[in-house]
Design an enzyme around this catalytic site. Structure first.
Site, PDB file in Angstrom:
ATOM      1  N   HIS A 302       0.960  -1.328   0.018  1.00 53.19           N
ATOM      2  CA  HIS A 302      -0.001   0.096  -0.066  1.00 53.19           C
ATOM      3  C   HIS A 302       0.844   1.082   0.063  1.00 53.19           C
ATOM      4  CE1 HIS A 302      -4.294   0.660  -0.139  1.00 53.19           C
ATOM      5  NE2 HIS A 302      -4.267   1.741   0.902  1.00 53.19           N
ATOM      6  N   ARG A 305       1.321   2.302  -3.609  1.00 53.79           N
ATOM      7  CA  ARG A 305       0.027   2.875  -4.012  1.00 53.79           C
ATOM      8  C   ARG A 305      -0.065   4.477  -3.582  1.00 53.79           C
ATOM      9  NH1 ARG A 305      -5.759   1.661  -5.216  1.00 53.79           N
ATOM     10  NH2 ARG A 305      -7.123   2.827  -3.813  1.00 53.79           N
ATOM     11  N   HIS A 328     -11.037   5.314  -5.914  1.00 56.96           N
ATOM     12  CA  HIS A 328     -12.233   5.784  -4.683  1.00 56.96           C
ATOM     13  C   HIS A 328     -13.486   6.161  -5.156  1.00 56.96           C
ATOM     14  CE1 HIS A 328      -8.013   7.076  -2.724  1.00 56.96           C
ATOM     15  NE2 HIS A 328      -8.597   5.577  -2.164  1.00 56.96           N
ATOM     16  N   TYR A 337      -4.046  12.796  -0.189  1.00 52.63           N
ATOM     17  CA  TYR A 337      -2.885  12.812  -0.755  1.00 52.63           C
ATOM     18  C   TYR A 337      -2.354  14.284  -1.024  1.00 52.63           C
ATOM     19  CZ  TYR A 337      -3.460   7.767  -1.185  1.00 52.63           C
ATOM     20  OH  TYR A 337      -3.639   6.407  -0.863  1.00 52.63           O
TER      21      TYR A 337
END
Length: 374
Positions: A302, A305, A328, A337
């Site tokens: 992850h 990612r 998402h 982010y």
């Protein structure tokens, strides 16, 4: 038709305390425990959970067990939930329902006081805030369903919230770290070709580890540099990747996978027995090459990612595009982010200001020397 929930007055102090983060978490826990003890004086406060009641007379009655089973079946079908998610729901709900049984509380006559008491025990045992929030969310969903099924006149936990989550920014790897990680898997053995392809694909397409493990051959199109992914809730999306990932995948399919294949198997990534790689195996592969590359942080799939998303935003990608690529449902999930990107920008500005200060100090020193020379 269920009646709309009535407007509520101010919540009790203990409930407000349970629903927010305070300056002193330990004081919060002690306050909740004192409150629960006062409201249940004369009754022992057992540790809730099925395991604690094993070997005792506490059991879930037939009606409660059947309602729990019905809820999980309907919830699973309605939202296409995985068996893993449903197992977590069952664990959380049984944890609460066994506590109620130990306290001789009918699940259909439960009150907010009972939930506050339950939260007090969890917090007093040092259960992490994230776990408490998850349990509260699961319990609320169950009782919302009971209300919709007209098994309750009102939802006793309407509006109740667990401890608020603090903002935690996901860690990322730099572009240099990614290069070192991928280069560590640059071998000629079939398994090494497979591992290189996995690392390239996870980062290049921003895939979840479960998505990588579940990929099948027909879902990959190297010519178009795309992959059809089944994400959470069995929702499909198209992931795209660049030339380095395409080259690694092509090499694996031509020279690596045929050596691993034993019999007909649709899985894209195979283990040494010719079967599908598990999620755990993919995690182990990522950790193995991170260690080999000497990366200074704990690396997991992850994290690749997270890095993929942050690097795209740093490069000027639109938030909506990144949201689609990550799969998402809400842009709010992707928004985290941008906080990472803003943090990096702020660090860059601070570093630049620090450097500017050094330059100004050097100029000032030179000017003093010239003045002294004059």
């Amino acid at each position: 038709m269920p009646r709309p929930e009535p407007a509520e007055g101010p919540r009790p102090r203990q409930e407000r305390l349970a629903g927010r983060r305070v300056e002193n978490p330990q004081a919060e826990k002690r306050a909740l425990i004192r409150s629960a003890s006062r409201k249940t004086s004369g009754t022992p406060s057992p540790q809730p959970g099925k395991g604690q009641w094993e070997g005792s007379d506490v059991r879930l009655d037939k009606r409660t067990a059947e309602l729990l089973d019905r809820y999980l079946v309907e919830r699973g079908h309605a939202r296409n939930l995985s068996s893993f998610t449903l197992r977590n729901y069952r664990t959380d709900l049984e944890h609460f329902l066994y506590a109620l049984a130990g306290w001789h509380v009918d699940p259909l006559k439960v009150s907010r006081t009972d939930l506050r008491r339950y939260l007090a025990v969890l917090l007093g045992d040092g259960v992490a805030d994230g776990s408490v929030r998850r349990k509260v969310s699961t319990i609320r969903s169950f009782y919302k369903w009971l209300r919709a099924e007209e098994l309750l006149d009102t939802d006793p936990f309407f509006g109740v919230a667990g401890p608020k989550a603090g903002k935690r920014l996901p860690g990322i790897l730099s572009a240099t770290d990614i290069e070192r990680l991928v280069a560590a898997a640059d071998g000629k053995e079939p398994a090494e070709m497979r591992d290189r392809a996995i690392l390239e694909l996870i980062y290049a397409a921003g895939l979840r580890v479960s998505e990588v493990a579940s990929l099948n051959l027909p879902e990959l199109d190297i010519r178009d540099r795309s992959v059809r992914v089944q994400g959470k809730g069995k929702k499909e999306r198209i992931g795209v990747f660049g030339e380095p990932a395409a080259d690694a995948l092509d090499r694996y399919l031509r020279a690596g996978r045929p050596e691993l294949a034993v019999e007909k198997e649709d899985a894209l990534f195979l283990n040494r027995f010719g079967g599908r790689l598990t999620v755990r195996s993919v995690q182990t592969i990522v950790h193995k090459y991170a260690t080999k590359a000497g990366l200074p942080v704990a690396v997991h799939p992850h994290l690749l990612r997270h890095s993929f998303a942050t690097h795209l935003l740093d490069g000027g990608a639109d938030l909506r595009v990144v949201q689609e690529l990550l799969g998402h449902e809400s842009p709010n999930t992707t928004q985290i982010y941008t906080h990472v990107t803003e943090t990096k920008k702020r660090e860059g500005i601070e570093a630049a200001m620090e450097r500017l200060g050094e330059i100004e100090a050097q100029r000032s020193t030179r000017a003093k020397h010239r003045a002294a020379g004059d």
